[in-house]
Design a protein around this motif. Structure first.
Motif, PDB file in Angstrom:
ATOM      1  N   GLU A  68      44.348  28.238  47.998  1.00 50.69           N
ATOM      2  CA  GLU A  68      43.711  27.577  46.849  1.00 50.69           C
ATOM      3  C   GLU A  68      42.672  28.491  46.206  1.00 50.69           C
ATOM      4  O   GLU A  68      42.581  28.571  44.983  1.00 50.69           O
ATOM      5  N   LYS A  69      41.882  29.173  47.042  1.00 49.76           N
ATOM      6  CA  LYS A  69      40.858  30.077  46.508  1.00 49.76           C
ATOM      7  C   LYS A  69      41.463  31.260  45.759  1.00 49.76           C
ATOM      8  O   LYS A  69      40.866  31.754  44.809  1.00 49.76           O
ATOM      9  N   THR A  70      42.658  31.727  46.182  1.00 48.32           N
ATOM     10  CA  THR A  70      43.273  32.833  45.452  1.00 48.32           C
ATOM     11  C   THR A  70      43.677  32.379  44.045  1.00 48.32           C
ATOM     12  O   THR A  70      43.644  33.176  43.118  1.00 48.32           O
ATOM     13  N   LYS A  71      44.033  31.110  43.896  1.00 51.85           N
ATOM     14  CA  LYS A  71      44.347  30.585  42.558  1.00 51.85           C
ATOM     15  C   LYS A  71      43.114  30.620  41.669  1.00 51.85           C
ATOM     16  O   LYS A  71      43.191  30.913  40.479  1.00 51.85           O
ATOM     17  N   GLN A  72      41.962  30.308  42.247  1.00 50.51           N
ATOM     18  CA  GLN A  72      40.714  30.309  41.487  1.00 50.51           C
ATOM     19  C   GLN A  72      40.302  31.714  41.069  1.00 50.51           C
ATOM     20  O   GLN A  72      39.684  31.887  40.023  1.00 50.51           O
ATOM     21  N   SER A  73      40.646  32.717  41.882  1.00 49.67           N
ATOM     22  CA  SER A  73      40.251  34.085  41.554  1.00 49.67           C
ATOM     23  C   SER A  73      41.319  34.840  40.771  1.00 49.67           C
ATOM     24  O   SER A  73      41.104  35.981  40.382  1.00 49.67           O
ATOM     25  N   ASP A  74      42.455  34.198  40.520  1.00 51.19           N
ATOM     26  CA  ASP A  74      43.549  34.818  39.774  1.00 51.19           C
ATOM     27  C   ASP A  74      43.407  34.496  38.290  1.00 51.19           C
ATOM     28  O   ASP A  74      43.464  33.332  37.909  1.00 51.19           O
ATOM     29  N   PRO A  75      43.226  35.517  37.436  1.00 51.24           N
ATOM     30  CA  PRO A  75      43.103  35.254  35.999  1.00 51.24           C
ATOM     31  C   PRO A  75      44.298  34.473  35.441  1.00 51.24           C
ATOM     32  O   PRO A  75      44.145  33.684  34.513  1.00 51.24           O
TER      33      PRO A  75
END
Length: 82
Positions: free
Chosen positions: A26-33
């Protein structure tokens, strides 16, 4: 990009951050432009030490995981096979 030490630094960073694989995804989605992030399955391959574990990942995947964990990519991955 190749994971360092069979993925141990990634496992250590996940543990230190108090995250599950699901929460890290989930956090990688938040950090993915682009908002896509990395799947739980791909992260599972990064941390797996068994026969299903992979050693090589895209630079994008490595960058998103490192960002989500608040770590420099170089602490978790290398450009050369280990």
């Amino acid at each position: 990009m190749h994971r360092l030490d069979n993925g141990q630094p990634i496992r250590d960073a996940i543990h230190a951050a108090g995250l599950s694989i699901e929460r890290l995804a989930e956090k990688t989605k938040q950090s993915d432009p682009a908002g896509y992030g990395i799947s739980q399955s791909a992260i599972g391959h990064m941390v797996s030490t068994g026969p299903s574990g992979r050693d090589s990942f895209t630079a994008r995947s490595a960058d998103l995981v490192a960002r989500a964990l608040g770590k420099p990519v170089e602490e978790l991955f290398t450009n050369t096979p280990t």
